[in-house]
Motif scaffolding. Sequence first.
Motif, PDB file in Angstrom:
ATOM      1  N   GLN A 134     -15.599   0.871   5.889  1.00 49.46           N
ATOM      2  CA  GLN A 134     -15.958  -0.025   4.881  1.00 49.46           C
ATOM      3  C   GLN A 134     -14.829  -0.837   4.592  1.00 49.46           C
ATOM      4  OE1 GLN A 134     -16.820   3.284   4.243  1.00 49.46           O
ATOM      5  NE2 GLN A 134     -18.795   2.827   5.106  1.00 49.46           N
ATOM      6  N   ASP A 135     -13.951  -0.420   4.519  1.00 47.18           N
ATOM      7  CA  ASP A 135     -13.097  -1.653   4.179  1.00 47.18           C
ATOM      8  C   ASP A 135     -11.763  -1.671   5.033  1.00 47.18           C
ATOM      9  OD1 ASP A 135     -11.333   1.409   4.468  1.00 47.18           O
ATOM     10  OD2 ASP A 135     -11.439   1.019   2.113  1.00 47.18           O
ATOM     11  N   GLY A 136     -11.819  -1.244   6.361  1.00 44.08           N
ATOM     12  CA  GLY A 136     -10.414  -1.357   7.000  1.00 44.08           C
ATOM     13  C   GLY A 136      -8.956  -1.331   7.057  1.00 44.08           C
ATOM     14  N   GLN A 137      -9.046  -0.435   6.104  1.00 44.26           N
ATOM     15  CA  GLN A 137      -8.115   0.356   6.005  1.00 44.26           C
ATOM     16  C   GLN A 137      -7.503   1.339   6.524  1.00 44.26           C
ATOM     17  OE1 GLN A 137      -5.617  -1.365   3.614  1.00 44.26           O
ATOM     18  NE2 GLN A 137      -6.973  -4.172   3.990  1.00 44.26           N
ATOM     19  N   GLN A 180      -6.272   5.232   6.297  1.00 48.44           N
ATOM     20  CA  GLN A 180      -5.453   5.924   5.510  1.00 48.44           C
ATOM     21  C   GLN A 180      -4.618   7.334   6.312  1.00 48.44           C
ATOM     22  OE1 GLN A 180      -9.722   7.736   3.246  1.00 48.44           O
ATOM     23  NE2 GLN A 180      -8.240   7.962   1.415  1.00 48.44           N
ATOM     24  N   THR A 234     -13.196   5.853   4.491  1.00 45.60           N
ATOM     25  CA  THR A 234     -13.656   4.849   4.382  1.00 45.60           C
ATOM     26  C   THR A 234     -13.231   3.207   5.487  1.00 45.60           C
ATOM     27  OG1 THR A 234     -11.775   4.349   3.305  1.00 45.60           O
ATOM     28  CG2 THR A 234     -13.144   5.707   1.834  1.00 45.60           C
ATOM     29  N   PHE A 235     -12.526   3.672   6.486  1.00 46.84           N
ATOM     30  CA  PHE A 235     -12.613   2.874   7.108  1.00 46.84           C
ATOM     31  C   PHE A 235     -13.745   2.090   7.692  1.00 46.84           C
ATOM     32  CE2 PHE A 235     -11.205   1.371  11.668  1.00 46.84           C
ATOM     33  CZ  PHE A 235      -9.924   0.711  11.381  1.00 46.84           C
ATOM     34  N   ARG A 278       0.823  -0.879   0.087  1.00 43.23           N
ATOM     35  CA  ARG A 278      -0.184  -0.082  -0.368  1.00 43.23           C
ATOM     36  C   ARG A 278       0.593   1.605  -0.467  1.00 43.23           C
ATOM     37  NH1 ARG A 278      -3.548   0.795   4.030  1.00 43.23           N
ATOM     38  NH2 ARG A 278      -4.488   2.537   2.703  1.00 43.23           N
ATOM     39  N   ASN A 327     -10.333   9.823   7.988  1.00 40.91           N
ATOM     40  CA  ASN A 327     -10.427   7.997   7.794  1.00 40.91           C
ATOM     41  C   ASN A 327     -11.736   8.274   6.842  1.00 40.91           C
ATOM     42  OD1 ASN A 327      -8.365   6.514   8.359  1.00 40.91           O
ATOM     43  ND2 ASN A 327      -8.007   6.597  10.615  1.00 40.91           N
TER      44      ASN A 327
END
Length: 319
Positions: A226-229, A231, A223-224, A121, A221
Amino acid sequence: MISDVTFCDENAEEPENAVDKHFSSEQQASILHVLNTASTEELEAFRLLRGRRSINIIKHRQNFGPFQNLESLMNVPLFQYKNIVQVCNSILCSKTGGDKRKLPENRFLRKLLKPDIERERLKAANSIVSIVSGTRRIAWAHLDRKLTVLDWQQSDRWRSMKETTYSSSVYLEEISSIISKMPKADFYVLEKRALSIQNSSMFPILLHFQIVEAMLYALLNKTFAQDGQHQVLSMHRNAVGKHFELMIGDFRTSGKELVKQFLSDSVLKADPRVFFPSDKIVHYRQMFLSSEPRRVEELYDSLLQAVAFYELAVFDSEP
């Protein structure tokens, strides 16, 4: 197949011979294969090939065709005799397993950045926003992977730390207003300060930094859930200071002169370490000059942190 005589001491002194004489014909063929076929991202995976060096290799291939020998690297900007030998050696060491450094999932990266992040990433990041907050202002720098400064600003929003009624709702209002001005990026990198809670007089400042950090994590963060990633990442302040040799013991000195040099080099050098677009350089220089009478370390530090992030976490795994 690469010869067993590969040497992996990248700091060794080289005799004044031609670059090609350091390597066997098999080693030269292996190095040239990498230089002539690797993409920018693949070149950046090797030691000492980072940022503009890898870009310059690609440009030279496009303009003059494949490299015919290692000596021809002398014609590429940012390459000199000693670092060419070191670059070639690092390519060989990486290919033979002689480079024993682990990828940035190693202990060094875990100390540098929080939370833990996969190297894939990091290497895929096209741009980042580096954010540094103080007791009176927030500054940010938006850089792409070519170390081009796309945006660089500060916001003097904070009220006096003496105001004991500085509530969470006010933090939310002010931070939301600042974030609305920030560009989108693959990662948002925050400065992590090492403040001790043992000094009770520093507690209000420590609390301030923790509230700001928590709100930046929550608001950026997006989108955290939704995707747990993640930023948003936190980068240790002293690691940036050590990278730029700004540390005196445990104390970090000002980065103003270094940033001033970056601005100057962007005008005077063909391949500067940090590139400021020609249509913005005047504005950034005026902003820098207008800030000199005041202590606006956050402005300088946001730029230095962005450069260190790429050079330490994206292009290299260790200093």
